[in-house]
Design a protein around this motif. Structure first.
Motif, short mmCIF file in Angstrom:
data_model
loop_
_atom_site.label_atom_id
_atom_site.label_comp_id
_atom_site.label_asym_id
_atom_site.label_seq_id
_atom_site.Cartn_x
_atom_site.Cartn_y
_atom_site.Cartn_z
N UNK A 226 -6.19 -8.31 10.76
CA UNK A 226 -6.74 -9.18 9.73
C UNK A 226 -6.57 -8.52 8.38
N UNK A 227 -6.04 -9.28 7.42
CA UNK A 227 -5.74 -8.75 6.09
C UNK A 227 -6.31 -9.68 5.03
N UNK A 228 -6.63 -9.09 3.88
CA UNK A 228 -7.09 -9.85 2.73
C UNK A 228 -6.22 -9.49 1.54
N UNK A 229 -5.79 -10.51 0.80
CA UNK A 229 -4.97 -10.26 -0.39
C UNK A 229 -5.88 -10.27 -1.62
N UNK A 230 -5.86 -9.15 -2.33
CA UNK A 230 -6.69 -9.03 -3.52
C UNK A 230 -5.80 -8.91 -4.76
N UNK A 231 -6.31 -9.46 -5.86
CA UNK A 231 -5.62 -9.42 -7.14
C UNK A 231 -6.41 -8.48 -8.03
N UNK A 232 -5.80 -7.35 -8.37
CA UNK A 232 -6.49 -6.27 -9.07
C UNK A 232 -6.06 -6.24 -10.55
N UNK A 233 -7.01 -6.43 -11.49
CA UNK A 233 -6.66 -6.49 -12.91
C UNK A 233 -6.64 -5.13 -13.61
N UNK A 234 -6.67 -4.04 -12.85
CA UNK A 234 -6.79 -2.70 -13.44
C UNK A 234 -5.71 -2.44 -14.49
N UNK A 235 -6.12 -1.90 -15.64
CA UNK A 235 -5.16 -1.58 -16.71
C UNK A 235 -4.26 -0.42 -16.32
N UNK A 236 -4.63 0.35 -15.29
CA UNK A 236 -3.80 1.44 -14.78
C UNK A 236 -2.77 0.84 -13.83
N UNK A 237 -1.49 0.97 -14.14
CA UNK A 237 -0.44 0.35 -13.34
C UNK A 237 -0.31 0.95 -11.95
#
Length: 258
Positions: free
Chosen positions: A211-222
């Protein structure tokens, strides 16, 4: 109300490497009076019940011998300040609603969302994020209001957490926002932050049980910015659930807005 007292001091003692300016999620939500906490608790119970009934009606339609796979369209949005992961995650969630509603109205700026949320240099609160998102109900035709909720106080937290995410994505209603402790996410490689991310996908492979979850991370660190598939995990196995569960335990700030 639970999780108060010496929470902040214990947190800093246990996780001393967290940098104040990077801590985008507040440890404690100072707006959570017993009355406010009870209000959010009732809203979460009501929403969970409604979603459960809806899924019972659709279970035959959604059954798939290979498993389950659900995604929604979320546009990534890099945070503009070190403690603005909350406003950035909220803007990401609103991008889903803007796309779904085909609205021509521009998304609010991170500055506007930070003001609506009540974000400070100590970070954002999950209740503030939920309230800010709900203020755009008419603007982007939200089908369901966002609810701020805990998970560590539930009888079966993993099941409820997974179900909340699946239902939002299956029904294309909301783009959940999660409060995480990043050391439990593989791509952070042990770096410790209290942080907000947006959910845009769920996958269950029946043959392997993965089971996997896709997250969208807005971190300014690339090193961390981007879209990432992470294991669901458990209370003892690293993954998204463990990251949220421990963030919930370590402060009164609620674990998710869904």
């Amino acid at each position: 109300m639970r999780k108060l007292g010496l929470t902040v001091l214990l947190f800093l003692f246990l996780f001393p490497t967290i940098v104040h300016g990077e801590q985008g999620a507040a440890v404690d939500d100072l707006t959570l009076t017993p009355e406010n906490y009870e209000k959010w608790l009732q809203l979460a119970e009501q929403k969970d019940k409604e979603q459960e009934e809806l899924m019972k009606e659709r279970i035959n339609i959604l059954s798939n011998p290979e498993g389950e796979f659900y995604t929604i369209n979320v546009t990534i949005n890099m945070q503009e300040k070190g403690y603005w992961c909350g406003p950035a995650s909220a803007r990401q969630s609103l991008s889903f609603h803007k796309s779904k509603s085909e609205s021509s109205i521009l998304l609010p700026s991170q500055q506007t969302l930070a003001s609506k949320i009540g974000t400070t240099t100590d970070g954002s609160s999950t209740t503030g994020i939920a309230n800010a998102l709900n203020s755009y109900k008419d603007t982007y035709s939200l089908d369901s209001l966002y609810v701020a909720a805990d998970i560590s106080n539930l009888s079966n937290p993993l099941y409820t957490f997974e179900t909340r995410i699946k239902n939002d994505l299956k029904n294309q209603t909301n783009a959940p926002i999660l409060l995480v402790e990043t050391q439990y996410l593989t791509y952070y490689k042990g770096k410790q932050l209290r942080y907000y991310v947006t959910v845009s996908g769920y996958s269950y492979e029946k043959a392997t049980g993965k089971k996997m979850i896709r997250i969208v991370d807005p971190n300014y660190d690339t090193n961390y910015y981007g879209t990432h598939w992470e294991a669901l995990g458990s209370t003892t196995e690293n993954g998204v659930f463990r990251a949220v569960y421990n963030a919930d335990l370590n402060g009164s700030n609620m674990a998710m807005a869904y």
